[in-house]
Design an enzyme around this catalytic site. Structure first.
Site, short mmCIF file in Angstrom:
data_model
loop_
_atom_site.label_atom_id
_atom_site.label_comp_id
_atom_site.label_asym_id
_atom_site.label_seq_id
_atom_site.Cartn_x
_atom_site.Cartn_y
_atom_site.Cartn_z
N PRO A 131 106.60 8.27 47.92
CA PRO A 131 107.70 7.94 48.83
C PRO A 131 108.84 7.62 47.97
O PRO A 131 108.87 6.75 46.71
CB PRO A 131 107.11 6.73 49.61
CG PRO A 131 105.65 6.93 49.42
CD PRO A 131 105.62 7.64 48.01
N GLY B 134 98.97 -2.60 55.02
CA GLY B 134 100.50 -2.86 54.33
C GLY B 134 101.28 -2.00 55.20
O GLY B 134 101.00 -1.37 56.15
N PHE C 230 114.31 0.21 36.67
CA PHE C 230 114.44 -0.91 36.16
C PHE C 230 113.61 -2.01 36.55
O PHE C 230 113.22 -1.78 37.73
CB PHE C 230 115.82 -1.54 36.45
CG PHE C 230 116.96 -1.08 35.81
CD1 PHE C 230 117.59 0.30 36.28
CD2 PHE C 230 117.74 -1.73 35.14
CE1 PHE C 230 118.84 0.66 35.70
CE2 PHE C 230 119.06 -1.17 34.33
CZ PHE C 230 119.46 -0.02 34.78
N THR D 253 103.50 -4.74 43.53
CA THR D 253 104.71 -4.80 42.48
C THR D 253 104.71 -5.89 41.71
O THR D 253 104.43 -7.24 42.46
CB THR D 253 106.05 -4.66 42.95
OG1 THR D 253 106.51 -5.56 43.93
CG2 THR D 253 106.38 -3.17 43.58
N GLY E 247 98.81 -1.21 46.84
CA GLY E 247 99.66 -0.91 45.85
C GLY E 247 100.51 -2.39 45.78
O GLY E 247 100.70 -3.09 47.08
N ASP F 150 107.71 -6.85 39.61
CA ASP F 150 108.94 -6.38 38.90
C ASP F 150 109.44 -7.38 37.91
O ASP F 150 109.67 -8.38 38.29
CB ASP F 150 109.96 -6.03 40.04
CG ASP F 150 109.71 -4.66 40.71
OD1 ASP F 150 108.43 -4.31 40.52
OD2 ASP F 150 110.26 -4.51 41.67
N TYR G 289 104.93 -0.69 37.10
CA TYR G 289 104.67 0.24 38.32
C TYR G 289 104.92 1.65 38.19
O TYR G 289 104.08 2.63 38.72
CB TYR G 289 105.89 -0.33 39.37
CG TYR G 289 105.73 0.07 40.80
CD1 TYR G 289 104.71 -0.34 41.67
CD2 TYR G 289 106.44 1.10 40.90
CE1 TYR G 289 104.61 0.14 42.93
CE2 TYR G 289 106.41 1.55 42.58
CZ TYR G 289 105.60 1.09 43.42
OH TYR G 289 105.59 1.50 44.66
N1 CAA Z 1 120.03 -0.33 38.87
C1 CAA Z 1 121.16 -0.64 37.87
N2 CAA Z 1 121.22 -1.83 37.64
C2 CAA Z 1 120.10 -2.73 37.56
C3 CAA Z 1 119.13 -2.25 38.39
C4 CAA Z 1 119.07 -1.25 38.89
N3 CAA Z 1 118.20 -0.59 39.73
N4 CAA Z 1 118.08 -3.51 38.44
C5 CAA Z 1 118.71 -4.31 37.53
N5 CAA Z 1 120.03 -3.96 37.04
C6 CAA Z 1 120.89 -4.50 36.13
C7 CAA Z 1 121.61 -5.92 37.01
O1 CAA Z 1 122.67 -5.35 37.60
C8 CAA Z 1 121.89 -6.74 35.81
O2 CAA Z 1 123.05 -6.27 35.19
P1 CAA Z 1 124.08 -7.45 34.62
O3 CAA Z 1 123.26 -7.97 33.39
O4 CAA Z 1 125.07 -6.21 34.08
O5 CAA Z 1 124.66 -8.06 35.65
C9 CAA Z 1 120.85 -6.47 34.71
O6 CAA Z 1 119.95 -5.30 35.13
C10 CAA Z 1 119.85 -7.60 34.97
O7 CAA Z 1 119.45 -7.78 36.38
P2 CAA Z 1 118.75 -9.09 37.07
O8 CAA Z 1 119.90 -10.18 36.82
O9 CAA Z 1 118.39 -8.83 38.48
O10 CAA Z 1 117.61 -9.36 35.91
P3 CAA Z 1 116.24 -10.19 36.58
O11 CAA Z 1 115.66 -10.40 35.16
O12 CAA Z 1 116.60 -11.45 37.43
O13 CAA Z 1 115.67 -9.22 37.37
C11 CAA Z 1 114.62 -7.29 37.81
C12 CAA Z 1 115.38 -7.67 36.85
C13 CAA Z 1 113.35 -7.72 38.22
C14 CAA Z 1 114.70 -5.78 37.55
C15 CAA Z 1 115.52 -7.05 39.04
O14 CAA Z 1 116.89 -6.72 39.03
C16 CAA Z 1 115.07 -6.36 40.44
O15 CAA Z 1 114.23 -6.75 41.01
N6 CAA Z 1 115.30 -5.01 40.48
C17 CAA Z 1 114.98 -4.09 41.30
C18 CAA Z 1 113.83 -3.39 40.84
C19 CAA Z 1 113.20 -2.57 41.91
O16 CAA Z 1 114.02 -1.47 42.17
N7 CAA Z 1 111.93 -2.44 42.58
C20 CAA Z 1 111.25 -1.53 43.40
C21 CAA Z 1 110.69 -2.31 44.14
S1 CAA Z 1 110.22 -1.30 45.68
C22 CAA Z 1 108.94 -0.25 45.03
O17 CAA Z 1 108.74 -0.46 44.07
C23 CAA Z 1 108.60 0.87 46.16
C24 CAA Z 1 108.80 2.06 45.59
O18 CAA Z 1 107.64 2.77 45.43
C25 CAA Z 1 109.98 2.50 45.69
#
Ligand code: CAA
Length: 248
Positions: free
Chosen positions: A184, A13, A149, A93, A91, A95, A154
């Protein structure tokens, strides 16, 4: 060359690849697990590392499956010898908000990210204890410390990893085995590339360092913990998150 053998789960990965390279550079023999050699083109991955001067073995194993891990461990020990360093880096995700989360989104993340840490550690800890030496490094996440969020699955798995780490460290320290977590922050990999662009930028804006980490910046901490000289660091969590989350 120190002749120690390191096994890295998910070593092909984004972060895993750099961990493999860092360990090879430090003199370890390294073997990675992959789930589906063909789909993951593990041969191509191995060849490209070889071209850059890194020799890494691989073994097929679904680390979410305990019996598959037992079979994999027997194969590794027979072909390569005892494992001295185990890096649990596999690992995934899935989400989605909890109110939309399917049971499979929950269970697959828990199985791959957390059950795997038990499944694989369980294979190698007995021999580490018998030999009076071992290093286990578990890759968790800042999101296991803070929650995120869309990541109840996860965040729970990654928080669980550190509970596992602390308990196993206490069991293992008397036998010369260390067990630590690296957490991380956001790292430039395909996993973070999958975050919707607008949300990803919003996350980066919150990182005091003003950028994501490079995978190498995680790998060097893993190599540090794997070293023989790191014997007194045990049960620790080392955050590598650009000051996104500061704690003590
Ligand atoms: N911070 C603040 N607000 C957030 C947010 C965040 N991180 N994520 C989502 N929101 C808010 C959106 O802005 C939106 O607000 P409004 O309704 O006011 O517009 C609301 O939540 C709904 O969001 P979506 O329209 O995107 O809803 P969705 O159902 O299509 O998707 C989600 C939801 C899957 C959480 C998507 O927003 C997403 O992928 N978020 C990122 C999640 C994330 O950070 N994952 C990390 C992956 S990397 C990893 O995991 C490695 C690691 O170890 C760090």
């Amino acid at each position: 060359m120190n002749d120690r053998l390191a096994l890295v789960t998910g070593g092909n990965g984004g972060i895993g690849t750099e961990i493999c390279k860092a360990l090879v550079s430090t003199g370890y023999r390294v073997v990675t697990t992959c789930v589906d050699p063909e789909a993951e083109d593990i041969g191509g991955w191995q060849a490209s590392l070889r071209e850059s001067g890194y020799e890494v073995d691989w073994v097929a194993c679904d680390v979410s499956d305990f019996e598959a891990c037992a079979t994999m461990a027997a194969q590794v020990v027979e072909e390569l010898g005892a494992v001295d360093v185990l890096v649990n880096a596999a690992g995934i995700t899935r989400d989605t908000f909890l109110h939309k989360m399917a049971p499979e989104d929950w269970s697959s993340v828990l199985r791959v990210n957390l059950d795997s840490v038990f499944n694989v550690s369980r294979q190698f800890i007995p021999s580490m204890r018998d030999r009076g030496f071992g290093r286990v490094v578990n890759i968790a996440s800042v999101n296991g410390q803070t929650g995120q969020f869309g990541q109840t699955n996860y965040s729970a798995a990654k928080a669980g990893i550190h509970g596992f780490t602390m308990a196993l460290a206490k069991e293992s320290a008397p036998k010369g085995v260390t067990v630590n977590t690296v957490s991380p922050g956001y790292v430039r990999t395909s996993m973070t590339a999958a975050i919707p662009e607008e949300i990803r930028q919003g996350i980066i804006d919150q990182v005091p360092a003003g950028r994501m980490a490079e995978p190498e910046e995680i790998a060097r901490v893993v190599a540090f913990l794997a070293a023989d000289e790191s014997a007194y660091i045990n049960g620790a969590n080392i955050p590598v998150n650009g000051a996104l989350f500061c704690s003590f």
